[in-house]
Design a protein around this motif. Structure first.
Motif, PDB file in Angstrom:
ATOM      1  N   TRP A  72     -76.408  11.816   9.177  1.00  0.00           N
ATOM      2  CA  TRP A  72     -76.676  13.030   9.819  1.00  0.00           C
ATOM      3  C   TRP A  72     -75.391  13.260  10.735  1.00  0.00           C
ATOM      4  CZ3 TRP A  72     -82.111  14.087  12.077  1.00  0.00           C
ATOM      5  CH2 TRP A  72     -83.108  14.244  11.247  1.00  0.00           C
ATOM      6  N   GLN A  73     -74.989  12.433  11.638  1.00  0.00           N
ATOM      7  CA  GLN A  73     -73.841  12.565  12.367  1.00  0.00           C
ATOM      8  C   GLN A  73     -72.372  12.803  11.665  1.00  0.00           C
ATOM      9  OE1 GLN A  73     -73.855  12.628  15.674  1.00  0.00           O
ATOM     10  NE2 GLN A  73     -71.721  13.006  15.845  1.00  0.00           N
ATOM     11  N   GLU A  74     -72.353  12.239  10.552  1.00  0.00           N
ATOM     12  CA  GLU A  74     -71.203  12.388   9.656  1.00  0.00           C
ATOM     13  C   GLU A  74     -71.205  13.921   9.186  1.00  0.00           C
ATOM     14  OE1 GLU A  74     -69.115  11.096   5.454  1.00  0.00           O
ATOM     15  OE2 GLU A  74     -71.046  10.505   6.008  1.00  0.00           O
ATOM     16  N   VAL A  75     -72.553  14.377   8.526  1.00  0.00           N
ATOM     17  CA  VAL A  75     -72.694  15.802   8.244  1.00  0.00           C
ATOM     18  C   VAL A  75     -72.272  16.594   9.503  1.00  0.00           C
ATOM     19  CG1 VAL A  75     -74.204  17.403   7.207  1.00  0.00           C
ATOM     20  CG2 VAL A  75     -74.126  15.076   6.253  1.00  0.00           C
ATOM     21  N   MET A  76     -72.790  16.443  10.475  1.00  0.00           N
ATOM     22  CA  MET A  76     -72.793  17.370  11.714  1.00  0.00           C
ATOM     23  C   MET A  76     -71.260  17.349  12.132  1.00  0.00           C
ATOM     24  SD  MET A  76     -75.902  16.073  14.329  1.00  0.00           S
ATOM     25  CE  MET A  76     -77.336  15.713  13.789  1.00  0.00           C
ATOM     26  N   VAL A  77     -70.582  16.256  12.109  1.00  0.00           N
ATOM     27  CA  VAL A  77     -69.076  16.440  12.346  1.00  0.00           C
ATOM     28  C   VAL A  77     -68.433  17.309  11.292  1.00  0.00           C
ATOM     29  CG1 VAL A  77     -66.840  15.111  12.666  1.00  0.00           C
ATOM     30  CG2 VAL A  77     -68.906  14.238  13.769  1.00  0.00           C
ATOM     31  N   PHE A  78     -68.844  16.864  10.168  1.00  0.00           N
ATOM     32  CA  PHE A  78     -68.211  17.737   8.930  1.00  0.00           C
ATOM     33  C   PHE A  78     -68.439  19.274   9.215  1.00  0.00           C
ATOM     34  CE2 PHE A  78     -69.274  19.795   4.592  1.00  0.00           C
ATOM     35  CZ  PHE A  78     -68.076  19.889   4.421  1.00  0.00           C
ATOM     36  N   PHE A  79     -69.821  19.727   9.501  1.00  0.00           N
ATOM     37  CA  PHE A  79     -70.048  21.300   9.743  1.00  0.00           C
ATOM     38  C   PHE A  79     -69.134  21.720  10.635  1.00  0.00           C
ATOM     39  CE2 PHE A  79     -74.726  21.157   7.631  1.00  0.00           C
ATOM     40  CZ  PHE A  79     -74.305  21.259   6.605  1.00  0.00           C
ATOM     41  N   ASN A  80     -69.209  21.213  11.956  1.00  0.00           N
ATOM     42  CA  ASN A  80     -68.438  21.430  13.071  1.00  0.00           C
ATOM     43  C   ASN A  80     -66.993  21.941  12.835  1.00  0.00           C
ATOM     44  OD1 ASN A  80     -68.590  22.181  15.945  1.00  0.00           O
ATOM     45  ND2 ASN A  80     -67.115  20.383  16.146  1.00  0.00           N
ATOM     46  N   THR A  81     -66.321  20.721  12.065  1.00  0.00           N
ATOM     47  CA  THR A  81     -64.902  20.888  11.903  1.00  0.00           C
ATOM     48  C   THR A  81     -64.607  22.066  10.772  1.00  0.00           C
ATOM     49  OG1 THR A  81     -64.900  18.535  12.365  1.00  0.00           O
ATOM     50  CG2 THR A  81     -62.857  19.664  10.906  1.00  0.00           C
ATOM     51  N   THR A  82     -65.497  21.950   9.619  1.00  0.00           N
ATOM     52  CA  THR A  82     -64.923  23.008   8.531  1.00  0.00           C
ATOM     53  C   THR A  82     -65.542  24.160   8.964  1.00  0.00           C
ATOM     54  OG1 THR A  82     -65.801  21.148   7.079  1.00  0.00           O
ATOM     55  CG2 THR A  82     -65.542  23.120   6.052  1.00  0.00           C
ATOM     56  N   MET A  83     -66.607  24.472   9.304  1.00  0.00           N
ATOM     57  CA  MET A  83     -67.040  26.132   9.915  1.00  0.00           C
ATOM     58  C   MET A  83     -66.210  26.410  10.873  1.00  0.00           C
ATOM     59  SD  MET A  83     -69.077  28.368   9.273  1.00  0.00           S
ATOM     60  CE  MET A  83     -70.593  27.996   8.408  1.00  0.00           C
ATOM     61  N   GLY A  84     -65.561  25.413  11.854  1.00  0.00           N
ATOM     62  CA  GLY A  84     -64.676  25.971  12.792  1.00  0.00           C
ATOM     63  C   GLY A  84     -63.503  26.596  12.214  1.00  0.00           C
ATOM     64  N   LYS A  85     -62.959  25.637  11.316  1.00  0.00           N
ATOM     65  CA  LYS A  85     -61.723  26.213  10.632  1.00  0.00           C
ATOM     66  C   LYS A  85     -61.970  27.547   9.601  1.00  0.00           C
ATOM     67  CE  LYS A  85     -59.751  21.664  10.069  1.00  0.00           C
ATOM     68  NZ  LYS A  85     -59.217  20.450   9.410  1.00  0.00           N
ATOM     69  N   PHE A  86     -63.033  27.672   9.029  1.00  0.00           N
ATOM     70  CA  PHE A  86     -63.539  28.909   8.306  1.00  0.00           C
ATOM     71  C   PHE A  86     -63.620  29.734   9.262  1.00  0.00           C
ATOM     72  CE2 PHE A  86     -65.667  27.712   4.231  1.00  0.00           C
ATOM     73  CZ  PHE A  86     -65.002  28.699   3.386  1.00  0.00           C
ATOM     74  N   GLU A  87     -64.233  29.780  10.456  1.00  0.00           N
ATOM     75  CA  GLU A  87     -64.168  31.052  11.523  1.00  0.00           C
ATOM     76  C   GLU A  87     -62.966  31.276  11.878  1.00  0.00           C
ATOM     77  OE1 GLU A  87     -67.333  29.959  14.377  1.00  0.00           O
ATOM     78  OE2 GLU A  87     -68.925  30.770  12.943  1.00  0.00           O
ATOM     79  N   ASP A  88     -61.858  30.427  12.300  1.00  0.00           N
ATOM     80  CA  ASP A  88     -60.397  30.657  12.442  1.00  0.00           C
ATOM     81  C   ASP A  88     -59.954  31.463  11.543  1.00  0.00           C
ATOM     82  OD1 ASP A  88     -61.213  29.084  15.111  1.00  0.00           O
ATOM     83  OD2 ASP A  88     -59.974  27.173  14.526  1.00  0.00           O
ATOM     84  N   PHE A  89     -59.987  31.119  10.245  1.00  0.00           N
ATOM     85  CA  PHE A  89     -59.544  31.764   9.182  1.00  0.00           C
ATOM     86  C   PHE A  89     -59.930  33.465   9.268  1.00  0.00           C
ATOM     87  CE2 PHE A  89     -60.397  33.398   4.986  1.00  0.00           C
ATOM     88  CZ  PHE A  89     -59.223  33.644   4.579  1.00  0.00           C
ATOM     89  N   PHE A  90     -61.206  33.406   9.265  1.00  0.00           N
ATOM     90  CA  PHE A  90     -61.899  34.805   9.286  1.00  0.00           C
ATOM     91  C   PHE A  90     -61.356  35.636  10.485  1.00  0.00           C
ATOM     92  CE2 PHE A  90     -65.411  37.385  10.646  1.00  0.00           C
ATOM     93  CZ  PHE A  90     -65.473  38.230   9.616  1.00  0.00           C
ATOM     94  N   GLU A  91     -61.278  35.151  11.614  1.00  0.00           N
ATOM     95  CA  GLU A  91     -60.932  35.836  12.855  1.00  0.00           C
ATOM     96  C   GLU A  91     -59.488  36.255  12.827  1.00  0.00           C
ATOM     97  OE1 GLU A  91     -62.898  37.431  14.955  1.00  0.00           O
ATOM     98  OE2 GLU A  91     -64.715  36.184  14.617  1.00  0.00           O
ATOM     99  N   THR A  92     -58.724  35.376  12.399  1.00  0.00           N
ATOM    100  CA  THR A  92     -57.132  35.503  11.872  1.00  0.00           C
ATOM    101  C   THR A  92     -57.043  36.739  11.077  1.00  0.00           C
ATOM    102  OG1 THR A  92     -56.621  33.339  12.561  1.00  0.00           O
ATOM    103  CG2 THR A  92     -54.948  34.783  11.503  1.00  0.00           C
ATOM    104  N   TYR A  93     -57.740  36.734   9.829  1.00  0.00           N
ATOM    105  CA  TYR A  93     -57.549  37.808   8.773  1.00  0.00           C
ATOM    106  C   TYR A  93     -58.776  39.050   8.884  1.00  0.00           C
ATOM    107  CZ  TYR A  93     -53.990  34.695   7.672  1.00  0.00           C
ATOM    108  OH  TYR A  93     -52.630  33.589   7.808  1.00  0.00           O
ATOM    109  N   ARG A  94     -59.662  39.002   9.674  1.00  0.00           N
ATOM    110  CA  ARG A  94     -60.644  39.926   9.853  1.00  0.00           C
ATOM    111  C   ARG A  94     -60.116  41.302   9.341  1.00  0.00           C
ATOM    112  NH1 ARG A  94     -65.561  40.675  12.392  1.00  0.00           N
ATOM    113  NH2 ARG A  94     -65.536  38.682  13.298  1.00  0.00           N
ATOM    114  N   ASP A  95     -58.956  41.798  10.021  1.00  0.00           N
ATOM    115  CA  ASP A  95     -58.289  43.137   9.687  1.00  0.00           C
ATOM    116  C   ASP A  95     -58.119  43.438   8.241  1.00  0.00           C
ATOM    117  OD1 ASP A  95     -56.276  41.296  10.107  1.00  0.00           O
ATOM    118  OD2 ASP A  95     -55.016  42.894  10.589  1.00  0.00           O
ATOM    119  N   ILE A  96     -57.629  42.276   7.633  1.00  0.00           N
ATOM    120  CA  ILE A  96     -57.667  42.504   6.261  1.00  0.00           C
ATOM    121  C   ILE A  96     -58.858  42.430   5.386  1.00  0.00           C
ATOM    122  CG2 ILE A  96     -56.438  41.276   3.981  1.00  0.00           C
ATOM    123  CD1 ILE A  96     -54.377  40.028   5.931  1.00  0.00           C
ATOM    124  N   LEU A  97     -59.781  41.729   5.855  1.00  0.00           N
ATOM    125  CA  LEU A  97     -61.013  41.545   4.947  1.00  0.00           C
ATOM    126  C   LEU A  97     -61.976  42.841   5.425  1.00  0.00           C
ATOM    127  CD1 LEU A  97     -61.515  37.759   5.502  1.00  0.00           C
ATOM    128  CD2 LEU A  97     -60.848  39.008   3.582  1.00  0.00           C
TER     129      LEU A  97
END
Length: 142
Positions: A115-140
């Motif tokens: 569980w802990q490993e998955v939680m860290v993976f979720f937090n890190t990966t979703m954070g990067k996905f959301e950063d990407f989305f926010e940066t390129y939202r105007d294009i999407l």
């Protein structure tokens, strides 16, 4: 083997624990773009973070083309292991387009030791996905 009720309780415990360990309001379905959503997935075999396109075919194609044009940026600046699948089929047979990052080895929501490993993976990966989305939202956005 776990009964359905035992499995349900374990799943609920995981998501409650994840929310307490990483208290944050995720974008998930609140993208303001129809059929465009972020998802966490964790079952008895794998964990992944995904961006799903589930709208009608015309809109899916439109968003897919925009996301494909940003693929190099997504890989180079955020998620080098991202997988693009234009035709992805869920277990229930539903077709969608999915961009996702899987955890690179087998884990199980029934095994609390993962569980802990998955939680860290979720937090890190979703954070990067959301950063990407926010940066390129105007294009999407439409």
């Amino acid at each position: 083997m776990f009964s359905k009720e035992e499995s349900r309780i374990l799943r609920q415990e995981f998501w409650t624990s994840f929310g307490k360990s990483f208290p944050r309001k995720w974008i998930l379905y609140d993208t303001k773009i129809k059929g465009f959503s972020f998802k966490f997935h964790f079952d008895t075999k794998k964990a992944l973070v995904a961006l799903d396109l589930e709208d009608d075919l015309e809109n899916r194609i439109n968003y897919w083309e925009k996301l494909k044009s940003l693929e190099t940026l997504l890989r180079n600046e955020y998620l080098p292991d991202v997988i693009y699948e234009e035709e992805y089929y869920l277990d229930n047979g539903k077709e969608l387009s999915r961009i996702y990052v899987p955890l690179d080895h087998k884990v199980s929501i029934h095994n609390k030791q993962t569980w802990q490993e998955v939680m860290v993976f979720f937090n890190t990966t979703m954070g990067k996905f959301e950063d990407f989305f926010e940066t390129y939202r105007d294009i999407l956005e439409p």
